[in-house]
Design a protein around this motif. Structure first.
Motif, short mmCIF file in Angstrom:
data_model
loop_
_atom_site.label_atom_id
_atom_site.label_comp_id
_atom_site.label_asym_id
_atom_site.label_seq_id
_atom_site.Cartn_x
_atom_site.Cartn_y
_atom_site.Cartn_z
N CYS A 138 14.69 -53.23 -41.37
CA CYS A 138 13.90 -53.90 -40.33
C CYS A 138 13.31 -55.18 -40.90
O CYS A 138 12.68 -55.16 -41.95
CB CYS A 138 12.78 -52.98 -39.86
SG CYS A 138 11.88 -53.63 -38.46
N CYS A 195 8.75 -57.84 -39.68
CA CYS A 195 7.48 -58.24 -40.33
C CYS A 195 7.75 -58.60 -41.79
O CYS A 195 8.66 -58.05 -42.41
CB CYS A 195 6.48 -57.09 -40.31
SG CYS A 195 6.31 -56.31 -38.72
N CYS A 226 5.96 -54.61 -44.40
CA CYS A 226 5.87 -53.42 -43.55
C CYS A 226 4.74 -52.51 -44.08
O CYS A 226 4.70 -52.22 -45.27
CB CYS A 226 7.20 -52.67 -43.58
SG CYS A 226 7.23 -51.28 -42.44
N PRO A 227 3.84 -52.08 -43.21
CA PRO A 227 2.72 -51.25 -43.68
C PRO A 227 3.13 -49.80 -43.94
O PRO A 227 2.66 -48.88 -43.27
CB PRO A 227 1.71 -51.36 -42.53
CG PRO A 227 2.54 -51.60 -41.32
CD PRO A 227 3.76 -52.34 -41.77
N CYS A 244 3.56 -48.68 -37.47
CA CYS A 244 4.49 -49.78 -37.19
C CYS A 244 3.80 -50.82 -36.31
O CYS A 244 3.09 -50.49 -35.37
CB CYS A 244 5.73 -49.22 -36.49
SG CYS A 244 6.91 -50.50 -36.04
N LYS A 245 4.04 -52.11 -36.62
CA LYS A 245 3.41 -53.19 -35.84
C LYS A 245 4.16 -53.50 -34.55
O LYS A 245 3.64 -54.17 -33.67
CB LYS A 245 3.34 -54.46 -36.70
CG LYS A 245 2.43 -54.34 -37.91
CD LYS A 245 2.49 -55.64 -38.71
CE LYS A 245 1.88 -55.48 -40.08
NZ LYS A 245 2.14 -56.64 -40.93
#
Ligand code: SF4
Length: 181
Positions: free
Chosen positions: A121, A124, A127-128, A134-135
């Protein structure tokens, strides 16, 4: 105070031909076919390819170890009767397109619709993964391979082309899958 109104909408099952047409209208989709999820191949070794040899392992929430294992994914696949596999132009944003198609057919009444893309992905910069939030949950979808799907065998079974990429200038083939109903 706002009042809710009861609205009754009758959905009918989306015919296969219509599903393919909806998919083919998406930008970057070169081909689309309906396949039975029983023909989507899962295998234990797929996880190893993510865990050892891919620098994206553990780096985003739609990659292992945050995604379903091959065994869990087999059960998910076996809970569907239809899916649509799509062949993409290499330049296409596969993940956004499968999320878009998932939403479109969901709104047409396929309430189980779920999209799977290809690759890590990239929505972003960071990624947190630590807090697990998930943002962009509306469009972040896991890749098929991230869920233990043997993409090569699945694609070949569906009659689409795919080859091991041997050199940098070789054009790869990208695929997405939407589980329908
Ligand atoms: S959209 Fe952002 S937060 Fe969500 S999985 Fe992708 S990189 Fe991580």
């Amino acid at each position: 105070m706002k009042r809710c109104h009861t609205i009754t909408i009758k959905f009918k099952k989306i015919p296969n031909e219509e599903l393919c047409n909806i998919a083919k209208q998406k930008s970057g989709v070169k081909g689309a076919r309906i396949i039975s999820p029983s023909n989507v191949v899962t295998a234990p070794w797929v996880r190893l390819k993510c865990q050892f040899g891919c620098d994206g392992y553990g780096q985003c929430l739609v990659c292992p170890p945050f995604t379903p294992t091959p065994e869990q994914m087999r059960k998910v696949l076996d809970s569907y009767n239809r899916s649509i596999i799509m062949h993409f132009d290499p330049e296409t944003d596969v993940k956004s397109t499968v999320a878009d198609l998932e939403r479109e057919i969901f709104l047409r009444g396929a309430w189980k619709a779920f999209g799977l893309g290809a690759g890590p992905c990239c929505f972003c910069k960071n990624c947190p993964v630590k807090n697990g939030q998930c943002k962009h949950p509306e469009r972040a979808r896991p890749a098929m391979e991230a869920c233990g799907i043997d993409v090569f065998s699945t694609v070949k079974k569906a009659g689409f082309p795919i080859e091991v990429v041997r050199i940098r200038r070789q054009c790869p083939n990208y695929y997405g899958l939407v589980l329908v109903d």
